[in-house]
Design an enzyme around this catalytic site. Structure first.
Site, mmCIF file in Angstrom:
data_model
loop_
_atom_site.group_PDB
_atom_site.id
_atom_site.type_symbol
_atom_site.label_atom_id
_atom_site.label_comp_id
_atom_site.label_asym_id
_atom_site.label_seq_id
_atom_site.Cartn_x
_atom_site.Cartn_y
_atom_site.Cartn_z
ATOM 1 N N HIS A 40 7.344 5.693 9.864
ATOM 2 C CA HIS A 40 7.502 7.002 9.208
ATOM 3 C C HIS A 40 8.934 7.512 9.323
ATOM 4 C CE1 HIS A 40 2.919 7.777 10.017
ATOM 5 N NE2 HIS A 40 3.153 6.755 9.207
ATOM 6 N N HIS A 78 0.435 7.529 1.107
ATOM 7 C CA HIS A 78 0.849 7.181 2.465
ATOM 8 C C HIS A 78 1.095 5.686 2.607
ATOM 9 C CE1 HIS A 78 1.534 7.780 6.702
ATOM 10 N NE2 HIS A 78 0.872 6.657 6.895
ATOM 11 N N ASP A 87 4.471 4.072 4.045
ATOM 12 C CA ASP A 87 4.534 3.011 5.052
ATOM 13 C C ASP A 87 5.333 1.816 4.543
ATOM 14 O OD1 ASP A 87 3.128 4.259 7.075
ATOM 15 O OD2 ASP A 87 1.218 3.304 6.609
ATOM 16 N N HIS A 109 0.990 -3.026 7.341
ATOM 17 C CA HIS A 109 2.266 -3.344 7.993
ATOM 18 C C HIS A 109 2.498 -4.848 8.089
ATOM 19 C CE1 HIS A 109 2.648 0.872 8.849
ATOM 20 N NE2 HIS A 109 1.489 0.874 9.475
#
Length: 298
Positions: free
Chosen positions: A79, A236, A240, A263
């Site tokens: 973030h 979001h 990311d 991720h």
């Protein structure tokens, strides 16, 4: 056109999403060419600095953790990295007195505000970007992502969760400070109530709450204030992705298109791109903008 750093130091504090530990973060100006470097001030060791690079990523479970060769690590960097990348911060020293970047409200908005308050300072060193020359795809556990040539840097993500508040969502945006600040930065991380006990037993989500995440039960959103965007979940995921892609070490001038990104997939994709030296070229920002200027004239 030139590399930028912070005009002065900026400070914030909060708890780590997974560790639950309180931590203090100090963003400091750094010399041109430094890149983004974290320094663990709580550790009594000479090798307490960790460069924010894709090759230093060690853990990708519910967050991105980077570490140096001595094993010094910093968790949940995505973030903050997204805010630095979107606002054009190329060089910064980030002092942190704990193992994890504070989660604050679960989005990048507090970091955007922090950086905006102190402002930026340009150097005399030209800013460089990674121009994507050909398509490069990556796959992780059935999920796919592709970097493609583009005159503009774009992130395009699609998610599909079998939940009435999520479902199939797609969100794409041209990366700029204005778009990120207004449309992406405030999108919060999210999780499912049913997973909380298992995560905490595994040493994760110990600092998680409805103050720093969107929490879902089987039927809907539990947060009293509801969602900030109807497609906050996809936004979001795009946030990311930007943070994870920033670990390439330079802005990526291309389109990143990902299905069900996380991720792990983001990191695998960045590594795949950088590993294929025929697929990209390092250019100055003025060189990167030349094709756009030519397209505009035509």
């Amino acid at each position: 056109m030139n590399r930028q750093t912070l005009a002065s130091a900026a400070v914030c504090s909060g708890i780590g999403l997974h560790s639950g530990e309180r931590v203090r973060l100090v963003l400091k100006p750094a010399a041109p060419g430094t890149g983004i470097v974290f320094e663990r001030t709580d550790l009594d060791t000479a090798d307490n600095r960790v460069e924010a690079k894709a090759t230093n990523v060690t853990t990708v479970r519910l967050g991105t953790t980077i570490a140096n060769e001595a094993g010094v690590s910093v968790a949940t960097v995505e973030h903050l990295m997204a805010a630095l990348a979107a606002l054009g911060v190329d060089d910064a020293l980030i002092e942190i007195d704990g193992p994890e970047v504070p989660i604050v409200d679960g989005s990048s908005a507090p970091f955007v505000d922090l950086i905006s308050q102190v402002g930026l300072k340009a150097s005399a060193m030209p800013r460089r970007a990674i121009r994507v020359l050909k398509a490069v795809s990556a796959e992780f556990q059935g999920r796919t992502a592709t970097f493609m040539p583009s005159l503009r840097p774009v992130i395009d993500v699609e998610i599909d969760f079998p939940h009435p508040s999520v479902g199939r969502q797609r969100y794409a945006f041209d990366i700029s400070a204005e778009t990120f600040t207004g449309e992406v930065a405030s999108a919060r991380t999210f999780g499912f109530k049913r997973d909380v006990e298992a995560l905490r037993a595994a040493g994760l989500a110990r600092g998680g709450s409805m103050d720093n995440a969107v929490v879902l039960d089987e039927s809907g959103v539990l947060n009293e204030e509801g969602l900030r965007f109807a497609d906050e979940f996809a936004r979001h995921k795009a946030l990311d992705a930007l943070g994870d892609l920033a670990l390439a070490g330079a802005p990526i001038l291309g389109r990143y298109q990902a299905s069900q990104p996380g991720h792990a997939l983001n990191n695998v994709a960045v590594r795949a791109l950088l590993a294929d030296e025929t697929a990209w070229k390092m250019v100055t920002l003025s060189e990167a903008l030349a094709p756009q200027a030519a397209a505009a004239r035509s």
